[in-house]
Design an enzyme around this catalytic site. Structure first.
Site, PDB file in Angstrom:
ATOM      1  N   GLY A  51      -2.894  -5.110   2.498  1.00 48.98           N
ATOM      2  CA  GLY A  51      -2.902  -6.174   3.498  1.00 48.98           C
ATOM      3  C   GLY A  51      -4.240  -6.633   4.042  1.00 48.98           C
ATOM      4  N   SER A  86       0.726  -1.349  -2.386  1.00 46.12           N
ATOM      5  CA  SER A  86       1.950  -1.146  -3.175  1.00 46.12           C
ATOM      6  C   SER A  86       1.641  -1.200  -4.669  1.00 46.12           C
ATOM      7  CB  SER A  86       2.971  -2.224  -2.817  1.00 46.12           C
ATOM      8  OG  SER A  86       2.392  -3.498  -2.989  1.00 46.12           O
ATOM      9  N   GLU A  87       0.484  -1.753  -5.026  1.00 50.50           N
ATOM     10  CA  GLU A  87       0.115  -1.826  -6.442  1.00 50.50           C
ATOM     11  C   GLU A  87      -0.622  -0.573  -6.918  1.00 50.50           C
ATOM     12  OE1 GLU A  87      -1.741  -5.713  -6.184  1.00 50.50           O
ATOM     13  OE2 GLU A  87      -0.141  -6.540  -7.411  1.00 50.50           O
ATOM     14  N   HIS A 106      -7.654  -3.940  -9.990  1.00 49.98           N
ATOM     15  CA  HIS A 106      -6.642  -4.958 -10.239  1.00 49.98           C
ATOM     16  C   HIS A 106      -7.087  -6.210  -9.499  1.00 49.98           C
ATOM     17  CE1 HIS A 106      -3.058  -7.277 -10.338  1.00 49.98           C
ATOM     18  NE2 HIS A 106      -2.817  -7.116  -9.050  1.00 49.98           N
ATOM     19  N   HIS A 169       0.296 -12.750 -13.342  1.00 49.53           N
ATOM     20  CA  HIS A 169      -0.034 -11.988 -12.147  1.00 49.53           C
ATOM     21  C   HIS A 169      -1.542 -11.733 -11.992  1.00 49.53           C
ATOM     22  CE1 HIS A 169       0.703  -7.960  -9.812  1.00 49.53           C
ATOM     23  NE2 HIS A 169      -0.217  -8.722  -9.253  1.00 49.53           N
TER      24      HIS A 169
HETATM   25 ZN   LIG Z   1      -1.612  -8.255  -7.813  1.00 49.42          ZN
END
Ligand SMILES: [Zn+2]
Length: 243
Positions: A51, A86-87, A106, A169
């Site tokens: 976040g 969460s990733e 990422h 993504h």
């Molecule tokens: Zn992502």
């Protein structure tokens, strides 16, 4: 060989923040997208929290988890109420598949993402230095972001590649440290940009097979080749001949 252990935790925190700022400045992440992690030890991962914009994080806000993604009680007050991303599950899968790596990134670089949606592959031999440093860049199957399918779609590909595109993504790159993984991300988005221009020009000329063989030799000599990848290169050359 993994490089964890050759720097202090504070030094790793600072390098993650440096790389986060670069990703933000280069437009490889927007809003609160993207995440960076480092393997501190066999069972400890330091990563960006959920976040937050990657352009404005501080070293104290990074969180430490175990290899299941469970947060280890915060010893920095600034990360007390922060959650791991969460990733992180994708990062953990990459570390499990690759005992040789020390960092995972990422990101959501727009040209890589756009090409994956348009069905334009980066798993071909266009740019000599990309063939030597990254090899063929594969694209995963689609998985809903942050779902349990995320780690599944990267599992096999990350075992044999340092850089891959996650369908619709983003990207995943791995390296000995965050800066190494960042440079791979930068090179991958550059390869995507050149590929986009070639499609706009309507001319995409691949490297000839004899030159690819020479580049693969260089890749082996630099110790960058990964097991079983030659078959992938041969298949891509056969496909381009038949195309
Ligand atoms: Zn992502």
């Amino acid at each position: 060989m993994s490089s964890y252990g050759d720097r202090t935790e504070q030094e790793w925190r600072e390098e993650i923040i440096r790389v986060c700022r670069l990703m933000h400045e280069k437009g490889y992440v927007t809003a609160t997208d993207g995440n960076v992690s480092v393997r501190l030890s066999e069972d400890r991962i330091l990563s960006t929290p959920s976040g937050f914009s990657k352009g404005f994080l501080s070293p104290e806000q990074l969180v430490i988890t175990d290899m299941e993604g469970k947060k280890i009680s915060a010893h920095k007050p600034a990360s007390c109420d922060l959650k791991p991303t969460s990733e992180l599950l994708m990062h953990l899968e990459a570390y499990r598949q690759r005992p040789d790596i020390g960092a995972v990134i990422h990101a959501h670089p727009p040209i890589c993402v756009a090409l994956s949606i348009a069905g334009i592959s980066l798993a071909k031999c266009l740019l000599p230095e990309v063939v030597v440093t990254l090899g063929l860049i594969p694209t995963t199957e689609y998985a809903t972001p942050s779902s349990a399918k995320g780690p599944q779609v990267i599992k096999d590909l990350i075992a044999s590649h340092d850089a891959l595109i996650i369908q619709r993504h983003g990207t995943l790159t791995v390296g000995k440290d965050p800066f190494d993984a960042y440079l791979k991300l930068e090179k991958m988005e550059y390869a995507a940009y050149v590929t986009l221009i070639l499609h706009q020009l309507g001319r995409e000329t691949l490297l000839p097979p004899a030159e690819v063989a020479k580049l693969l030799r260089m890749r082996r000599e630099k110790g960058l080749a990964r097991e079983g990848e030659e078959e992938g290169f041969l298949a891509s050359l056969r496909k381009s001949k038949g195309a």
